[in-house]
Write a protein that holds these residues in place. Sequence first.
Motif, PDB file in Angstrom:
ATOM      1  N   LYS A 166       4.302  -0.425  -8.536  1.00  0.00           N
ATOM      2  CA  LYS A 166       5.060  -0.272  -7.285  1.00  0.00           C
ATOM      3  C   LYS A 166       6.491   0.181  -7.545  1.00  0.00           C
ATOM      4  CE  LYS A 166       4.745  -3.930  -4.658  1.00  0.00           C
ATOM      5  NZ  LYS A 166       4.518  -5.355  -4.317  1.00  0.00           N
ATOM      6  N   THR A 167       7.025  -0.134  -8.737  1.00  0.00           N
ATOM      7  CA  THR A 167       8.385   0.301  -9.096  1.00  0.00           C
ATOM      8  C   THR A 167       8.372   1.662  -9.787  1.00  0.00           C
ATOM      9  OG1 THR A 167       8.410  -0.703 -11.313  1.00  0.00           O
ATOM     10  CG2 THR A 167       9.001  -2.121  -9.453  1.00  0.00           C
ATOM     11  N   LYS A 168       7.217   2.342  -9.718  1.00  0.00           N
ATOM     12  CA  LYS A 168       7.021   3.658 -10.341  1.00  0.00           C
ATOM     13  C   LYS A 168       7.094   3.574 -11.857  1.00  0.00           C
ATOM     14  CE  LYS A 168       8.663   6.224  -6.311  1.00  0.00           C
ATOM     15  NZ  LYS A 168       9.616   7.239  -5.792  1.00  0.00           N
ATOM     16  N   ARG A 169       6.481   2.515 -12.397  1.00  0.00           N
ATOM     17  CA  ARG A 169       6.364   2.339 -13.841  1.00  0.00           C
ATOM     18  C   ARG A 169       4.906   2.084 -14.200  1.00  0.00           C
ATOM     19  NH1 ARG A 169      11.333   0.137 -12.551  1.00  0.00           N
ATOM     20  NH2 ARG A 169      13.052   0.680 -13.968  1.00  0.00           N
ATOM     21  N   LEU A 170       4.510   2.603 -15.349  1.00  0.00           N
ATOM     22  CA  LEU A 170       3.148   2.418 -15.835  1.00  0.00           C
ATOM     23  C   LEU A 170       3.205   1.784 -17.216  1.00  0.00           C
ATOM     24  CD1 LEU A 170       0.115   2.973 -15.262  1.00  0.00           C
ATOM     25  CD2 LEU A 170       0.405   5.162 -16.456  1.00  0.00           C
ATOM     26  N   HIS A 171       2.423   0.725 -17.442  1.00  0.00           N
ATOM     27  CA  HIS A 171       2.501  -0.050 -18.681  1.00  0.00           C
ATOM     28  C   HIS A 171       2.015   0.735 -19.894  1.00  0.00           C
ATOM     29  CE1 HIS A 171       1.675  -3.235 -21.607  1.00  0.00           C
ATOM     30  NE2 HIS A 171       2.467  -4.011 -20.896  1.00  0.00           N
ATOM     31  N   ARG A 172       0.803   1.244 -19.864  1.00  0.00           N
ATOM     32  CA  ARG A 172       0.203   2.125 -20.891  1.00  0.00           C
ATOM     33  C   ARG A 172      -0.134   1.451 -22.221  1.00  0.00           C
ATOM     34  NH1 ARG A 172       2.752   7.600 -22.214  1.00  0.00           N
ATOM     35  NH2 ARG A 172       4.317   6.255 -23.133  1.00  0.00           N
ATOM     36  N   TYR A 223       1.764 -16.454 -11.280  1.00  0.00           N
ATOM     37  CA  TYR A 223       2.156 -16.415 -12.690  1.00  0.00           C
ATOM     38  C   TYR A 223       1.115 -17.084 -13.595  1.00  0.00           C
ATOM     39  CZ  TYR A 223       6.796 -14.910 -11.177  1.00  0.00           C
ATOM     40  OH  TYR A 223       7.843 -14.210 -10.632  1.00  0.00           O
ATOM     41  N   CYS A 224      -0.145 -17.166 -13.134  1.00  0.00           N
ATOM     42  CA  CYS A 224      -1.197 -17.718 -13.992  1.00  0.00           C
ATOM     43  C   CYS A 224      -1.471 -16.808 -15.181  1.00  0.00           C
ATOM     44  CB  CYS A 224      -2.485 -17.918 -13.200  1.00  0.00           C
ATOM     45  SG  CYS A 224      -2.355 -19.198 -11.948  1.00  0.00           S
ATOM     46  N   GLY A 225      -1.207 -15.531 -15.005  1.00  0.00           N
ATOM     47  CA  GLY A 225      -1.314 -14.569 -16.094  1.00  0.00           C
ATOM     48  C   GLY A 225      -0.068 -13.711 -16.131  1.00  0.00           C
ATOM     49  N   ILE A 226       0.422 -13.434 -17.333  1.00  0.00           N
ATOM     50  CA  ILE A 226       1.667 -12.687 -17.501  1.00  0.00           C
ATOM     51  C   ILE A 226       1.406 -11.473 -18.381  1.00  0.00           C
ATOM     52  CG2 ILE A 226       4.028 -12.748 -18.394  1.00  0.00           C
ATOM     53  CD1 ILE A 226       3.707 -14.438 -15.945  1.00  0.00           C
ATOM     54  N   LEU A 227       1.937 -10.348 -17.958  1.00  0.00           N
ATOM     55  CA  LEU A 227       1.852  -9.120 -18.730  1.00  0.00           C
ATOM     56  C   LEU A 227       3.137  -8.948 -19.525  1.00  0.00           C
ATOM     57  CD1 LEU A 227      -0.262  -6.865 -18.984  1.00  0.00           C
ATOM     58  CD2 LEU A 227       0.937  -5.633 -17.173  1.00  0.00           C
ATOM     59  N   ILE A 228       3.005  -8.725 -20.840  1.00  0.00           N
ATOM     60  CA  ILE A 228       4.173  -8.574 -21.705  1.00  0.00           C
ATOM     61  C   ILE A 228       4.144  -7.216 -22.383  1.00  0.00           C
ATOM     62  CG2 ILE A 228       4.292 -11.059 -22.131  1.00  0.00           C
ATOM     63  CD1 ILE A 228       3.143 -10.501 -24.951  1.00  0.00           C
ATOM     64  N   ASP A 229       5.229  -6.903 -23.086  1.00  0.00           N
ATOM     65  CA  ASP A 229       5.385  -5.729 -23.947  1.00  0.00           C
ATOM     66  C   ASP A 229       5.410  -4.418 -23.155  1.00  0.00           C
ATOM     67  OD1 ASP A 229       5.644  -3.985 -26.017  1.00  0.00           O
ATOM     68  OD2 ASP A 229       3.844  -4.593 -27.087  1.00  0.00           O
ATOM     69  N   LEU A 230       6.607  -4.033 -22.731  1.00  0.00           N
ATOM     70  CA  LEU A 230       6.794  -2.783 -21.991  1.00  0.00           C
ATOM     71  C   LEU A 230       7.351  -1.671 -22.880  1.00  0.00           C
ATOM     72  CD1 LEU A 230       8.259  -4.095 -18.598  1.00  0.00           C
ATOM     73  CD2 LEU A 230       5.891  -3.686 -19.239  1.00  0.00           C
ATOM     74  N   TYR A 231       7.132  -1.777 -24.183  1.00  0.00           N
ATOM     75  CA  TYR A 231       7.660  -0.766 -25.101  1.00  0.00           C
ATOM     76  C   TYR A 231       7.146   0.627 -24.752  1.00  0.00           C
ATOM     77  CZ  TYR A 231       8.849   1.707 -29.408  1.00  0.00           C
ATOM     78  OH  TYR A 231       9.346   2.617 -30.307  1.00  0.00           O
ATOM     79  N   MET A 232       5.859   0.739 -24.385  1.00  0.00           N
ATOM     80  CA  MET A 232       5.255   2.033 -24.116  1.00  0.00           C
ATOM     81  C   MET A 232       5.336   2.425 -22.638  1.00  0.00           C
ATOM     82  SD  MET A 232       4.305   3.059 -27.072  1.00  0.00           S
ATOM     83  CE  MET A 232       3.563   4.543 -26.425  1.00  0.00           C
ATOM     84  N   ALA A 233       5.955   1.598 -21.810  1.00  0.00           N
ATOM     85  CA  ALA A 233       6.004   1.872 -20.368  1.00  0.00           C
ATOM     86  C   ALA A 233       6.813   3.128 -20.082  1.00  0.00           C
ATOM     87  CB  ALA A 233       6.608   0.679 -19.632  1.00  0.00           C
ATOM     88  N   ARG A 285       0.834  -1.206   0.000  1.00  0.00           N
ATOM     89  CA  ARG A 285       0.000   0.000   0.000  1.00  0.00           C
ATOM     90  C   ARG A 285       0.868   1.255   0.000  1.00  0.00           C
ATOM     91  NH1 ARG A 285      -5.289  -0.395   0.920  1.00  0.00           N
ATOM     92  NH2 ARG A 285      -6.178  -2.413   1.498  1.00  0.00           N
ATOM     93  N   ALA A 286       1.896   1.232   0.799  1.00  0.00           N
ATOM     94  CA  ALA A 286       2.771   2.406   0.887  1.00  0.00           C
ATOM     95  C   ALA A 286       3.490   2.656  -0.437  1.00  0.00           C
ATOM     96  CB  ALA A 286       3.784   2.212   2.018  1.00  0.00           C
ATOM     97  N   LEU A 287       3.983   1.583  -1.075  1.00  0.00           N
ATOM     98  CA  LEU A 287       4.688   1.735  -2.352  1.00  0.00           C
ATOM     99  C   LEU A 287       3.754   2.237  -3.449  1.00  0.00           C
ATOM    100  CD1 LEU A 287       6.917  -1.492  -2.335  1.00  0.00           C
ATOM    101  CD2 LEU A 287       7.717   0.879  -2.227  1.00  0.00           C
ATOM    102  N   LEU A 288       2.525   1.728  -3.475  1.00  0.00           N
ATOM    103  CA  LEU A 288       1.566   2.165  -4.486  1.00  0.00           C
ATOM    104  C   LEU A 288       1.240   3.638  -4.336  1.00  0.00           C
ATOM    105  CD1 LEU A 288      -0.925  -0.862  -4.525  1.00  0.00           C
ATOM    106  CD2 LEU A 288       0.622  -0.182  -6.365  1.00  0.00           C
ATOM    107  N   ASN A 289       0.996   4.071  -3.109  1.00  0.00           N
ATOM    108  CA  ASN A 289       0.638   5.472  -2.904  1.00  0.00           C
ATOM    109  C   ASN A 289       1.825   6.398  -3.127  1.00  0.00           C
ATOM    110  OD1 ASN A 289      -2.076   4.937  -2.354  1.00  0.00           O
ATOM    111  ND2 ASN A 289      -1.637   4.469  -0.213  1.00  0.00           N
ATOM    112  N   GLU A 290       3.013   5.921  -2.815  1.00  0.00           N
ATOM    113  CA  GLU A 290       4.213   6.705  -3.110  1.00  0.00           C
ATOM    114  C   GLU A 290       4.383   6.873  -4.621  1.00  0.00           C
ATOM    115  OE1 GLU A 290       9.091   6.306  -2.708  1.00  0.00           O
ATOM    116  OE2 GLU A 290       7.782   5.096  -1.423  1.00  0.00           O
ATOM    117  N   ALA A 291       4.160   5.772  -5.361  1.00  0.00           N
ATOM    118  CA  ALA A 291       4.247   5.855  -6.821  1.00  0.00           C
ATOM    119  C   ALA A 291       3.171   6.783  -7.367  1.00  0.00           C
ATOM    120  CB  ALA A 291       4.105   4.461  -7.433  1.00  0.00           C
ATOM    121  N   GLY A 292       1.962   6.707  -6.799  1.00  0.00           N
ATOM    122  CA  GLY A 292       0.888   7.575  -7.258  1.00  0.00           C
ATOM    123  C   GLY A 292       1.216   9.041  -7.068  1.00  0.00           C
TER     124      GLY A 292
END
Length: 750
Positions: free
Chosen positions: A488-494, A516-526, A58-65
Amino acid sequence: MSYHAPSAEPSESQSSEQGREGCPNPIVATPPRPKEMTAPRGKMSDLQPSSCLSPSTRALLNEAGTSFTTNQEISTPYATKISEPLKPNPKREEHKNLINVELGELIALKDNGVWVKSLYKNLVSKGRIKKFLAECELYRSGRWANVLSAEVEGDLYHPYVDITNAILKKFVLKRCKKGASLRKAIDTNTKNISHQEATKTTLKSRPDVSIRGEGSCFQVPEEDAEGLIAEVGFSNMVSFQEMKMQKAAGSPGKVVGLQIAVYARQIFIHQPNRKFVRALLLTEQKVRLYHFDRSGGFYTSEINIHEDPHTFIRLVVGLNSLDQSEIGFDASIQWKIKDGRKVGGSLTTLKEDNTEITYTLSEVNPVITFFDIRGRGTQCWSVLHPTTGDKLLVKDCWKVDDRVPEYEHLDQLKGVQGIAQMLSFEPNRGETKHFRARGVTSHRDFLNRVAIRIVLKSYGIPIVRFKTPTELLCALRDAIKGHMNLYKTKRLHRDITIHNILIGKKADGSDADPGYCGILIDLYMAIQSERRTLSEEQRNGSRLSLSVALLKSCKDAVEKGDETDDEDEEVLLLAHDHLDDLEAFLYIYIYILHVYGADGASYKIPSMMRKWERHVPSSVRDSKHSFLSKKSTGDKPFRRRWPDPCIDLLDNFRNFIFPHVVKKIDIMDKEVTDNTCREVEYMKDEIDKHYDTVLQFFDKAIKELGDNQQDISKSSDRDVDSGSSRPGENHLKRMGGSRGDLPRPKRRAM
């Protein structure tokens, strides 16, 4: 496959961040809504105050926000192409218009022919050319006589075929054992050559003269409906020549240039390891070179072929060389050819220690291909490790200079659940500025692109190939959790699209680990929250998954005759945020529910979904807003194909997203004031609640589905004819394209 359904509320011994988020609590909480917001009336499913997120998360998310809302006030605008309506099988002129929008300006190189005269001097010496001209019966008294006598365009085809083949025989094929079969000029003015597009198409085109090639990067065309194989197609076309009479040559950058671009684009699509494509425009007097790469296209000054036959000959030789790199191929990818078709192949790259490794292609075609000439040019290859046999994914793309390369993001995301993991990368495999003259690279419309290659762990299949409702929901939940971990790492996928979510599998095909039941790929626009400048590269996106606010920031295309002097509606352009991405996840879920059944069977695409895929931004925006605002989805056919927990999840997710849509649109429509930025910041202290709420919606639905899937009755509205194109129809077909081995030829047309 074993699915990781949520457990009961964790005990104190499970209070670590990994333990709590690996087994989310099924009890769902309602987040406080922004003030003055209304939501559609709908049941929010027995919610109680609880959380599946640890205090540190929670703290990391709000800090990133806080970091994002402080540093990001606006986003890079979307490219013009997204404003154009898409048709599944456009007519010829409509197709040309789309390519014109896609390609941008064709740049004119105004250097009096200096650059084009400098090309390919290493391939043919001046002495050899002089000797050839002295002996060639086609060149007499300083003229190509059979060309100079042409009165109409049709008189040029056969003479240029003869001249080209004579040049190839002398300078390209002389020392080849296979002789003329490796390169041959063919009159294709009357031969319809089939196109390939992201969706099924009936388009065909006819370059005036095509140079057929054989070798490890070419394959004969697919057989037609009658089982015949054409002599030449875009899959075995080395280059081509377009003919015009000098007095009727037309605009080199508009009319003629666009016609040539149509053919060049098909070569890129059919030959996925092409770095650039070059072609010649020929008249009875002059030649002009056209060049296309991932930065767009340009054309040179005209050269008189009679007065300067040396340059003309070198161009024919260079554009059809037996050296793969000379004609624009990435030679690190090679195929085995049998009966004219690709039957296997290899890809050579660098390991983490910078030593070479050669992987075996598990499929001869890329599992992702890119259909536009200009852009990132993504090609993804499924490969097998030479010693372990593990399946991996190799991604090739062309990034603009000012974007953070994807490998830099991935290098900082090792071990992050729900995000594709990188094994190695090559940072600079070529630059488009090195294919061009300096006079072009300094043009305002030129953006240099750098080729990069990333080797990733392979994670199974696209999300639309789910087998049960539980598998679908687990994949979406873990992908959303992966998005949260990224934030949480201060990155947004977009760039959340239906093609960027995979159902998790290990490299050996076994079930995925928890998280890892679902994986997010393609960080070109991040992007990172500390980003200070916008990229010069405009964004492309899938209008199917764009949020209402992002669609509102896109202008509709203006049709000819509809132009007015009225100023465009001014709206405040908000920065892309995490809610835009969560809204994209919702639209992906909506699409799957409408187009598929709980058993994975596909159905006819409803008109609303077709609108979301193809219409202009304002139409898609209004349709989505209308769908979100409804009290319920009524007795729609899709509801009968899915278990109740899946429908409840849709309603809960929809009711959560809509108030935020209302708030954003309200802010965008207001006059910009000093308080505007503060209004946008309403969300920054509630980001943890946003993720928590959505994840618990999924946890609750997964728990209710239980270990045994409900029986799904067959509906009468199933579309047995599955010929309609859908996102995900081809494995990882993010940019379109075909998948897997193509049919082997039966017989050839003579």
